[in-house]
Design a protein around this motif. Sequence first.
Motif, PDB file in Angstrom:
ATOM      1  N   ASN A   1      -0.981 -10.090  -1.109  1.00 23.70           N
ATOM      2  CA  ASN A   1       0.149  -9.884  -1.534  1.00 23.70           C
ATOM      3  C   ASN A   1       1.482 -10.605  -1.361  1.00 23.70           C
ATOM      4  O   ASN A   1       1.194 -11.653  -0.438  1.00 23.70           O
TER       5      ASN A   1
ATOM      6  N   SER B   1      -2.354  -3.930   3.173  1.00 21.66           N
ATOM      7  CA  SER B   1      -1.557  -5.190   3.594  1.00 21.66           C
ATOM      8  C   SER B   1      -0.128  -5.010   4.141  1.00 21.66           C
ATOM      9  O   SER B   1       0.068  -5.507   5.045  1.00 21.66           O
ATOM     10  N   GLY B   2       0.693  -4.238   3.327  1.00 21.18           N
ATOM     11  CA  GLY B   2       1.934  -4.076   3.991  1.00 21.18           C
ATOM     12  C   GLY B   2       2.798  -5.259   3.296  1.00 21.18           C
ATOM     13  O   GLY B   2       2.187  -6.231   3.165  1.00 21.18           O
TER      14      GLY B   2
ATOM     15  N   TYR C   1      -0.865   7.227   9.345  1.00 12.97           N
ATOM     16  CA  TYR C   1      -1.406   5.815   9.899  1.00 12.97           C
ATOM     17  C   TYR C   1      -0.415   4.670  10.139  1.00 12.97           C
ATOM     18  O   TYR C   1      -0.813   3.835  10.701  1.00 12.97           O
TER      19      TYR C   1
ATOM     20  N   ASP D   1       2.550   8.626  -1.721  1.00 11.19           N
ATOM     21  CA  ASP D   1       2.093   7.602  -1.331  1.00 11.19           C
ATOM     22  C   ASP D   1       0.569   7.388  -0.718  1.00 11.19           C
ATOM     23  O   ASP D   1       0.554   8.393   0.246  1.00 11.19           O
ATOM     24  N   ASN D   2      -0.395   6.858  -1.359  1.00 13.50           N
ATOM     25  CA  ASN D   2      -1.557   6.843  -0.624  1.00 13.50           C
ATOM     26  C   ASN D   2      -2.356   8.385  -0.383  1.00 13.50           C
ATOM     27  O   ASN D   2      -2.906   8.453   0.553  1.00 13.50           O
TER      28      ASN D   2
ATOM     29  N   GLU E   1      -3.748  -0.011   7.044  1.00 12.53           N
ATOM     30  CA  GLU E   1      -2.591  -0.755   6.048  1.00 12.53           C
ATOM     31  C   GLU E   1      -3.374  -1.849   5.411  1.00 12.53           C
ATOM     32  O   GLU E   1      -3.540  -2.985   5.993  1.00 12.53           O
TER      33      GLU E   1
ATOM     34  N   HIS F   1      -5.842  -0.989  -3.542  1.00 16.02           N
ATOM     35  CA  HIS F   1      -4.885  -1.150  -2.782  1.00 16.02           C
ATOM     36  C   HIS F   1      -4.965  -0.351  -1.602  1.00 16.02           C
ATOM     37  O   HIS F   1      -3.912  -0.218  -0.607  1.00 16.02           O
TER      38      HIS F   1
ATOM     39  N   GLY G   1       5.121   0.377  -1.306  1.00 17.31           N
ATOM     40  CA  GLY G   1       4.461  -0.737  -1.533  1.00 17.31           C
ATOM     41  C   GLY G   1       3.776  -1.026  -2.846  1.00 17.31           C
ATOM     42  O   GLY G   1       4.160  -2.077  -3.327  1.00 17.31           O
ATOM     43  N   LEU G   2       3.091  -0.186  -3.216  1.00 17.54           N
ATOM     44  CA  LEU G   2       2.406  -0.614  -4.469  1.00 17.54           C
ATOM     45  C   LEU G   2       3.454  -0.903  -5.689  1.00 17.54           C
ATOM     46  O   LEU G   2       3.291  -1.556  -6.707  1.00 17.54           O
TER      47      LEU G   2
HETATM   48  N1  CRA Z   1       0.821   2.395  -0.124  1.00 19.19           N
HETATM   49  C1  CRA Z   1      -0.927  -0.006   1.002  1.00 19.19           C
HETATM   50  O1  CRA Z   1      -0.934   1.142   1.636  1.00 19.19           O
HETATM   51  C2  CRA Z   1       0.134  -2.252   0.278  1.00 19.19           C
HETATM   52  C3  CRA Z   1       0.579  -1.610  -0.992  1.00 19.19           C
HETATM   53  C4  CRA Z   1       0.515  -2.743  -1.993  1.00 19.19           C
HETATM   54  C5  CRA Z   1      -0.460   0.446  -0.499  1.00 19.19           C
HETATM   55  C6  CRA Z   1       0.124  -1.092   1.211  1.00 19.19           C
HETATM   56  O2  CRA Z   1      -0.497  -1.449   2.586  1.00 19.19           O
HETATM   57  O3  CRA Z   1       0.994  -3.320   0.981  1.00 19.19           O
HETATM   58  O4  CRA Z   1      -0.477  -0.667  -1.477  1.00 19.19           O
HETATM   59  N2  CRA Z   1      -1.664   1.273  -1.273  1.00 19.19           N
HETATM   60  O5  CRA Z   1      -0.583  -3.609  -2.266  1.00 19.19           O
HETATM   61  C7  CRA Z   1      -1.457   2.309  -2.240  1.00 19.19           C
HETATM   62  O6  CRA Z   1      -0.430   2.512  -2.665  1.00 19.19           O
HETATM   63  C8  CRA Z   1      -2.856   3.244  -3.710  1.00 19.19           C
HETATM   64  O7  CRA Z   1      -2.705   2.744  -2.533  1.00 19.19           O
HETATM   65  C9  CRA Z   1       0.769   1.520  -0.542  1.00 19.19           C
HETATM   66  O8  CRA Z   1       1.827   0.864  -1.062  1.00 19.19           O
END
Ligand code: CRA
Length: 818
Positions: free
Chosen positions: A470, A660-661, A559, A277-278, A658, A363, A123-124
């Motif tokens: 977002n 945003s998603g 999650y 991711d995350n 989450e 994020h 997502g990011l």
């Molecule tokens: N993993 C969030 O978990 C969000 C995106 C973009 C995230 C998603 O819920 O939509 O960012 N967070 O804002 C992230 O990468 C470091 O944090 C994602 O993509």
Amino acid sequence: MTMYSHGSNFDKEQFQRELRQVLKSQLAVIEKNATTKDWYLALGRVLSQYTSMNLLDTEAFIDGEKTRKINYLSLEFLIGRLTGNNLINLGLYEKIEEALQEMDLALSDILEEERDPALGNGGLGRLAACFMDSLASQALPAVGYGLHYEYGLFKQSFAAGRQVESPDTWREALGYPWERRRPELTQTVGFWGHVEQYSDDRGKLRKRWVPGLKVEGIAWDLPVVGYQNEITLPLRLWECHTGDPFDLARFNEGDFVGAQYPVLEASNITKVLYPNDNHEQGKTLRLMQQYFHCACSVGDILRRHLALGRELKTLPKLETIQLNDTHPVIAIPELMRLLIDDHDLSWDEAWDICTRTFAYTNHTLLPEALETWSEGLIAHLLPRHMEIIFDINHELMVKVQQQWPGDIGKMSKLSIIQEGDHRQVRMANLAVVTSYAVNGVAALHSDLVKRDLFPEFDKLYPRKLTNVTNGVTPRRWIKACNPALSSIITEKLGDGWIRELSEIEGLKAFADDKEFQQAFMTVKKANKQKLADWVEEHHGITLNTDAIFDVQIKRLHEYKRQHLNLLHILSLYHRLLNEPEFDIHPRVFIFAAKAAPGYAIAKDIIYAINRVAETVNNDQRLNDKLKVIFLPDYRVSLAELIIPAADISEQISTAGKEASGTGNMKLAMNGALTIGTMDGANVEIREEVGDDNIFIFGLKVDEVKALQARGYDSFIYYDSDPQLKACLNMLQDDTFTPERPGELISVARNLLDYGDPYLVLADFSAYCDAQCAVDKSYRDQSSWAKKAILNTALTSKFSSDRSIQDYANNIWRLSSVR
Ligand code: CRA
């Protein structure tokens, strides 16, 4: 501005000539031997000549304007394939399609040859790409700064159901046709070494960093083509080159191998994208990547600024640096260092500039994703930066003392330096303290940032913390990926919605119109067929397009609860076999997800889903009611195929997890109904589409907190719900792994013995009820069509154009150059 901007002055014959010429002269291929791949490369090269010209023109044009420019710093830009999208945005799609047809070439086949540049995780990174599209399409002056990874996110395949990773050489042997090397923009970046004090010409005592090693940052520009507006913005990606392979001093001392070591380490800087991711791992090479990215980008920003003869003190007026999460936060001490050490500004002057230049987007609230770096590591790799971080922290501590005199607790909570045996630098704190604006990415998330993550900072800096929800670009995520839907929308409303998505609300008037409902469902069916054909061809599985296509596509993470989805599938399977009265509308469950290579339980969940799929798909007793398919190698181009075909969008994260998603937005826009928790942007999607057009279930944020505070015991659910018990038992016996009973036990253990950290069992029964409601609802096709149409009609808020307008109005204070 340039020749091929709107497609209005497109010269077909000239294009065909250029294409043949490039094929022969640059690719050394004779036309009659050319493969589709050759044509793709030739086409990309011809088109990128147009966009390169647009890019340089835009650059010159923007330089001439006295407007503020946005520098979007991100370690990830998950851009996806460019050719089809750029053709649309250039206004050339149909024209080129026709020109190729005359040459007996099918554009759609050619487009399939492009390998996704996978320069992001999820997502990011995809958000950064959507934002660039919106910036360009709204003619806002901006540069995207990222890294030119040699290997993007790993390719995923399955071996007997288990994830296997392999390297992603996205540029392939002949290079990526859309990028341009810009050697004239090369930056030099230091690492290691020491800080020395010296007296300058005027006898003033100053500091300078003497790096132990220097590397070069080479710029590659990718064109970000605005939607039919002649604007092309650069996405500038830095590639690391190491020069001298030997540390001469050590070499002369006879340490042949040791002399090369730092260079070997540095030569890996832009080799691979970290596949997490995350989640942060704290690896030295990752910090080197981050610093390399920031040093090149900040260096380039200053270069541009000074080249125009501008004064440093006007930097905040003319440049904003938007930090995409904390990954580029080391840019802060870097800019401080350049201003003080290289440009001889005082601390106060430099600090004033920095605190009006940087803005930071948070994020995530997940603790494992909040970056900290060991003080020792930073001090070793970037000694001058560590000094500056300490100085910034000192000022912060003075401010905290003024606000809460004598409150040691507040000091230690807010400090950039986390005390302990191994002191850590908290990058988020550094970002919040320095930035003039800090935003979360959805209303709920931003509230939680204020309430739970940074309540004290919110007090200390009132109005600094804010929200920008977002969004996703309607060009790629409706127009390009769903041409059939796009044409029926345009038939009704004209094509203004592509530029201004709020116009799509006009569809609301047709939600009850039987004819339009039919058209909408015909499009959906055709998209399902297209996906089914692809699945048949690539995976040999036949999908029934009358079934509900139920889609969960996103990174694999506990999650996000793909295992909750799995448990529901198990319950359907169990009930269909054991309850003669039980019946459902046929359903196809579609998963696609990559797991971080080091994330064991995530990989086990993939394996479990694959094993369940194998059994369920081959069980003749089910009469085709249930199919489960896990598509390998989830990537942007696969999302573009799946999303238009989805009936149901699974957004089932534990509330509060989450941020945003964005997949939720893409799916809703394409007429999929969300089944989801009150989490992230689901909350706002519900607000827009209304309760009748979404399936909300499960614990809310405060209920999650309360349950955890009371002490959560997942066995209570296991013991009291026979349905759930049966499902978890199937995971532990030999139902799906007859040759190796108990092979899927880790998933059940995670939910039982390891305490079910994401409350899967607590939400199971509510989830099954919501799924039951989905099943019922789908049986009334006309009412379903209405709901689907309303999802498309009422989700225009989630256009990234709106997000960018929010940033422009509330954070960047920016006006369009048009
Ligand atoms: N993993 C969030 O978990 C969000 C995106 C973009 C995230 C998603 O819920 O939509 O960012 N967070 O804002 C992230 O990468 C470091 O944090 C994602 O993509």
